[in-house]
Design an enzyme around this catalytic site. Structure first.
Site, PDB file in Angstrom:
ATOM      1  N   SER A 147      45.558  37.419  39.296  1.00  0.00           N
ATOM      2  CA  SER A 147      44.529  38.194  38.169  1.00  0.00           C
ATOM      3  C   SER A 147      45.806  39.109  37.641  1.00  0.00           C
ATOM      4  CB  SER A 147      43.676  38.686  38.812  1.00  0.00           C
ATOM      5  OG  SER A 147      43.077  39.830  37.673  1.00  0.00           O
ATOM      6  N   TYR A 160      38.535  43.938  44.237  1.00  0.00           N
ATOM      7  CA  TYR A 160      39.248  42.881  43.716  1.00  0.00           C
ATOM      8  C   TYR A 160      40.510  42.804  43.389  1.00  0.00           C
ATOM      9  CZ  TYR A 160      39.310  39.240  39.906  1.00  0.00           C
ATOM     10  OH  TYR A 160      39.560  38.085  39.078  1.00  0.00           O
ATOM     11  N   ALA A 161      41.194  43.727  42.928  1.00  0.00           N
ATOM     12  CA  ALA A 161      42.601  44.038  42.537  1.00  0.00           C
ATOM     13  C   ALA A 161      43.334  43.847  43.927  1.00  0.00           C
ATOM     14  CB  ALA A 161      42.931  45.510  41.927  1.00  0.00           C
ATOM     15  N   ALA A 162      42.969  44.476  45.017  1.00  0.00           N
ATOM     16  CA  ALA A 162      43.751  44.157  46.250  1.00  0.00           C
ATOM     17  C   ALA A 162      43.563  42.593  46.725  1.00  0.00           C
ATOM     18  CB  ALA A 162      42.913  45.082  47.530  1.00  0.00           C
ATOM     19  N   SER A 163      42.658  42.136  46.540  1.00  0.00           N
ATOM     20  CA  SER A 163      42.561  40.874  46.895  1.00  0.00           C
ATOM     21  C   SER A 163      43.619  39.919  46.114  1.00  0.00           C
ATOM     22  CB  SER A 163      41.035  40.169  46.770  1.00  0.00           C
ATOM     23  OG  SER A 163      40.757  40.050  45.520  1.00  0.00           O
ATOM     24  N   LYS A 164      43.265  40.362  44.947  1.00  0.00           N
ATOM     25  CA  LYS A 164      44.277  39.509  43.874  1.00  0.00           C
ATOM     26  C   LYS A 164      45.917  39.912  44.076  1.00  0.00           C
ATOM     27  CE  LYS A 164      41.038  36.962  42.168  1.00  0.00           C
ATOM     28  NZ  LYS A 164      40.955  35.426  42.529  1.00  0.00           N
ATOM     29  N   ILE A 193      39.299  35.812  30.359  1.00  0.00           N
ATOM     30  CA  ILE A 193      39.089  34.404  30.200  1.00  0.00           C
ATOM     31  C   ILE A 193      37.537  34.551  29.890  1.00  0.00           C
ATOM     32  CG2 ILE A 193      39.387  32.028  30.783  1.00  0.00           C
ATOM     33  CD1 ILE A 193      41.899  33.410  29.882  1.00  0.00           C
TER      34      ILE A 193
HETATM   35  N1  LIG Z   1      37.753  34.794  33.893  1.00  0.00           N
HETATM   36  C1  LIG Z   1      39.131  35.758  33.921  1.00  0.00           C
HETATM   37  O1  LIG Z   1      39.277  36.519  33.045  1.00  0.00           O
HETATM   38  C2  LIG Z   1      39.664  35.843  35.229  1.00  0.00           C
HETATM   39  C3  LIG Z   1      40.654  36.842  35.262  1.00  0.00           C
HETATM   40  C4  LIG Z   1      41.379  36.992  36.457  1.00  0.00           C
HETATM   41  C5  LIG Z   1      41.216  36.255  37.479  1.00  0.00           C
HETATM   42  N2  LIG Z   1      40.383  34.988  37.599  1.00  0.00           N
HETATM   43  C6  LIG Z   1      40.164  34.400  38.709  1.00  0.00           C
HETATM   44  O2  LIG Z   1      40.288  33.176  38.184  1.00  0.00           O
HETATM   45  C7  LIG Z   1      39.326  32.257  39.319  1.00  0.00           C
HETATM   46  C8  LIG Z   1      38.152  31.424  38.635  1.00  0.00           C
HETATM   47  O3  LIG Z   1      37.156  32.549  38.047  1.00  0.00           O
HETATM   48  P1  LIG Z   1      36.370  32.350  36.742  1.00  0.00           P
HETATM   49  O4  LIG Z   1      36.786  33.348  35.880  1.00  0.00           O
HETATM   50  O5  LIG Z   1      36.384  30.754  36.365  1.00  0.00           O
HETATM   51  O6  LIG Z   1      35.032  32.603  37.362  1.00  0.00           O
HETATM   52  P2  LIG Z   1      33.636  31.672  37.564  1.00  0.00           P
HETATM   53  O7  LIG Z   1      32.579  32.806  38.212  1.00  0.00           O
HETATM   54  O8  LIG Z   1      33.017  31.065  36.440  1.00  0.00           O
HETATM   55  O9  LIG Z   1      34.069  30.817  38.774  1.00  0.00           O
HETATM   56  C9  LIG Z   1      34.018  31.237  39.917  1.00  0.00           C
HETATM   57  C10 LIG Z   1      33.564  30.234  40.914  1.00  0.00           C
HETATM   58  O10 LIG Z   1      33.965  30.472  42.397  1.00  0.00           O
HETATM   59  C11 LIG Z   1      32.816  30.007  43.174  1.00  0.00           C
HETATM   60  N3  LIG Z   1      32.754  30.962  44.407  1.00  0.00           N
HETATM   61  C12 LIG Z   1      32.689  32.103  44.684  1.00  0.00           C
HETATM   62  N4  LIG Z   1      32.769  32.438  45.706  1.00  0.00           N
HETATM   63  C13 LIG Z   1      32.682  31.502  46.562  1.00  0.00           C
HETATM   64  C14 LIG Z   1      32.957  31.041  47.882  1.00  0.00           C
HETATM   65  N5  LIG Z   1      32.652  31.858  48.819  1.00  0.00           N
HETATM   66  N6  LIG Z   1      32.930  29.649  48.230  1.00  0.00           N
HETATM   67  C15 LIG Z   1      33.079  28.789  47.471  1.00  0.00           C
HETATM   68  N7  LIG Z   1      33.006  28.934  46.021  1.00  0.00           N
HETATM   69  C16 LIG Z   1      32.855  30.267  45.661  1.00  0.00           C
HETATM   70  C17 LIG Z   1      31.465  30.297  42.131  1.00  0.00           C
HETATM   71  O11 LIG Z   1      30.462  30.040  42.695  1.00  0.00           O
HETATM   72  C18 LIG Z   1      32.067  29.808  40.846  1.00  0.00           C
HETATM   73  O12 LIG Z   1      31.498  28.697  40.560  1.00  0.00           O
HETATM   74  C19 LIG Z   1      38.623  33.316  40.180  1.00  0.00           C
HETATM   75  O13 LIG Z   1      39.380  33.377  41.501  1.00  0.00           O
HETATM   76  C20 LIG Z   1      38.953  34.691  39.458  1.00  0.00           C
HETATM   77  O14 LIG Z   1      38.881  35.785  40.199  1.00  0.00           O
HETATM   78  C21 LIG Z   1      39.566  34.970  36.409  1.00  0.00           C
END
Ligand SMILES: NC(=O)c1ccc[n+]([C@@H]2O[C@H](COP(=O)([O-])OP(=O)(O)OC[C@H]3O[C@@H](n4cnc5c(N)ncnc54)[C@H](O)[C@@H]3O)[C@@H](O)[C@H]2O)c1
Length: 257
Positions: A147, A160-164, A193
């Protein structure tokens, strides 16, 4: 719809495939011929994703799903072992499952902090660990979800930031550790996004949050689409990314440039 077929005969696992970037990635890889397993907690979302992926199939691609938490160690072991037994091997792992929590740091319990790390970092670790022995056999690769918060301050998102940040660090380390085995490990670092996760953040800021701290987090280029990230993941995971390894690709429209 893509005319590429870079994943013909390739077996892939995509976590977080019920929504957002994971769903768009599943659709993209299957539309390019992948034999894919979609993993998520959300069964309805998974079924819809698999339906969408099947309708985007151009070559021999197909998709199935498994409902599980990525932080369930026994489930992750079984998912990877069963998929490899059924399909004969594993070429690509895409770790997109994740969640976000927003709170004032002094009001965040240790339990809340660790629960985010357990899923975003721990779940990503578990899938990497279980997949790597199989990826070595195929000289396959991994794409993780980092992220922009891996590298830039995101107020009220310490866990969240620490995890990423951990996901980005683990990506670099695994790339080195498996360099000689031919397994590549990369990550994407999205920001802004348009997914349920990103769109929920605005409503999560705690009372009294200092809005002046969020200037650099505004998606000034507009929100990106999940497909913008899926296209980069597909490049990294395909032969087009053959010489890209240990890279974390920022995809935020330039907001952190
Ligand atoms: N959207 C952004 O702007 C953005 C920015 C930085 C990072 N990300 C990262 O991208 C990845 C996808 O995010 P997204 O934006 O598509 O979000 P989203 O919420 O649309 O999708 C995330 C999916 O992960 C699933 N999930 C959550 N915890 C889970 C678990 N314990 N086991 C199985 N599934 C689980 C959820 O059910 C969901 O379907 C994530 O890791 C997120 O942190 C997204």
């Amino acid at each position: 719809m893509t005319t590429l077929n870079r994943f013909a005969q390739k077996t892939v696992i995509v976590t977080g495939a019920a929504s957002g970037i994971g769903r768009a990635t599943l659709i993209r890889l299957v539309s390019e011929g992948a034999i894919a397993l979609a993993v998520d907690l959300n069964e309805d979302g998974l079924k819809e994703s698999v339906k969408l992926a099947q309708s985007a199939v151009s070559g021999g691609g197909r998709a199935s799903h498994v409902v599980a938490s990525i932080a369930d160690e026994a489930a992750v072991k079984k998912i990877v072992a069963d998929f490899v037994a059924k399909e004969g091997g594993l070429d690509v792992l895409v770790n997109m499952a994740g969640l976000i929590r927003v709170s004032h740091t002094p009001e965040t319990s240790f339990e809340q902090f660790m629960s985010v790390l357990q899923i975003n970092l721990g779940g990503t670790f578990l899938f990497c660990r279980e997949a790597l022995p199989h990826l070595i056999k195929r000289r396959g690769n991994i794409v993780n979800a980092a992220s922009t918060s891996s590298y830039f301050g995101h107020p009220y998102m310490a866990a969240y930031a620490a995890s990423k940040g951990g996901v980005a660090a683990m990506t670099h380390t695994l790339a080195w550790e498996f360099l000689k085995s031919g397994v590549r490990v990369n990550a994407v670092a999205p920001g802004g996004i348009a997914t349920p996760l990103a769109q929920s953040v605005g409503g999560m800021f705690p009372e009294g949050a200092d809005q002046s701290l969020f200037g650099h987090l505004q998606p000034m280029a507009g929100f990106g689409q999940p497909e913008n990230v899926a296209g980069v993941i597909a490049m990294l995971a395909s032969a087009d990314g053959a010489h890209v390894n240990g890279e974390v690709v920022r995809i935020d429209g330039g907001v952190h440039s």
